[in-house]
Design an enzyme around this catalytic site. Sequence first.
Site, PDB file in Angstrom:
ATOM      1  N   CYS A 253      20.532  25.281 -50.842  1.00 41.78           N
ATOM      2  CA  CYS A 253      21.634  26.169 -51.243  1.00 41.78           C
ATOM      3  C   CYS A 253      21.777  26.277 -52.758  1.00 41.78           C
ATOM      4  O   CYS A 253      21.858  27.378 -53.310  1.00 41.78           O
ATOM      5  CB  CYS A 253      22.942  25.731 -50.590  1.00 41.78           C
ATOM      6  SG  CYS A 253      23.589  24.139 -51.148  1.00 41.78           S
ATOM      7  N   HIS A 301      28.125  22.579 -50.651  1.00 30.47           N
ATOM      8  CA  HIS A 301      27.418  23.812 -50.296  1.00 30.47           C
ATOM      9  C   HIS A 301      27.872  24.912 -51.242  1.00 30.47           C
ATOM     10  O   HIS A 301      28.998  24.902 -51.746  1.00 30.47           O
ATOM     11  CB  HIS A 301      27.697  24.225 -48.844  1.00 30.47           C
ATOM     12  CG  HIS A 301      26.798  25.326 -48.378  1.00 30.47           C
ATOM     13  ND1 HIS A 301      25.456  25.141 -48.109  1.00 30.47           N
ATOM     14  CD2 HIS A 301      27.032  26.649 -48.166  1.00 30.47           C
ATOM     15  CE1 HIS A 301      24.896  26.282 -47.737  1.00 30.47           C
ATOM     16  NE2 HIS A 301      25.840  27.222 -47.768  1.00 30.47           N
ATOM     17  N   HIS A 313      23.190  33.104 -49.022  1.00 32.22           N
ATOM     18  CA  HIS A 313      23.049  31.654 -49.189  1.00 32.22           C
ATOM     19  C   HIS A 313      21.889  31.134 -48.353  1.00 32.22           C
ATOM     20  O   HIS A 313      21.366  31.815 -47.472  1.00 32.22           O
ATOM     21  CB  HIS A 313      24.355  30.931 -48.815  1.00 32.22           C
ATOM     22  CG  HIS A 313      24.649  30.896 -47.338  1.00 32.22           C
ATOM     23  ND1 HIS A 313      25.236  29.814 -46.721  1.00 32.22           N
ATOM     24  CD2 HIS A 313      24.443  31.801 -46.341  1.00 32.22           C
ATOM     25  CE1 HIS A 313      25.377  30.055 -45.422  1.00 32.22           C
ATOM     26  NE2 HIS A 313      24.916  31.250 -45.170  1.00 32.22           N
TER      27      HIS A 313
END
Length: 339
Positions: A253, A301, A313
């Site tokens: 990520c 994240h 993402h």
Amino acid sequence: MPATAFAAPNPTPDPTATSAPPAAPPASSERLEDVRKQIDELYRQAAVATEAYNQAQEQTKLQSAEIVKIAQEIVKGEERIKRLRDQAGATARLQYRTGGLPAGAQMMLSGNPDSFLDGADRLRQGQQAAQGMLAELNRTQQDLAQYSKDASAQWKRLEANRVKKETAKKEVTGKIAAAEKLESQLEAKERERLAELERRQQYKAQTDWLGSGILKEINGRASEQGRRAVKFATDQIGKPYVWGAEGPSSFDCSGLTSQAWLAAGHGIPRTSQEQWAQLPHVAIKDMRPGDLIIYFADATHVGMYIGDGAIVHAPRPGRNVTVAGAGTMPILGVVRPDK
């Protein structure tokens, strides 16, 4: 840009829609929901360990570079000491050739007072130069001693981060293996329904977020660098998530977001936690395409906002870079790299 990854499977709604999701899957969904939660938790734990690995990796790079700099300074210092010692040796040999006679004796032997005074002046200059040379030699030796201490400390930090990396690596691979094993024990139809449950959960989270009316307040325009970052990130759609990866064929990520902004000409921290800690924060209502949305209380994240209530993402192992609803995960906050 319309988002699809968070939507109900059939049909695919617009990300701004808030209509009711499809009917719930049949009866054994409770057991599957428990499995889904277990798998999600395992991947969350893997994400936490991935952040620890990435952070240790970044620190290792910095420490390795610092050790190289220290080594270069040590080489320069050793060369300087050799030069100074050679100069000191030359001075000592000159004194030996003059016999080290006192000034009065040298004056008597010279028979020329003017010549003697000129020589005495040169002698004083030579003595001052010798004193300066010895002082420089002492400073250089002290510098070398400090460089040695610094190098030793950096090696210890490097070794500590190597241990952190290995520990985090074992944690990541262990959690991913456990999640994959849990999912592999399901039958094919159950895995399909599990994926549907995941989509339904994301759909509900997104519609709840949109239901707050937040999208009506979000109308910021991307900066030129923000547009370039969004283009880079969206160009990676379909590439697999691989933990610790920074491209070009796979990403995790924060690898995706950091490389996207690097491609836009603006370097940012490597990990989502450091992105949250170091980049300027902006209110959700003020976010614009290119901004980074940080998720979960531990900032483990990150996704890039691309407009219309959507992000791009790299979700987790077993998934590809994709577009999803910005509200499909708990939002910690928003940061702006080019503020």
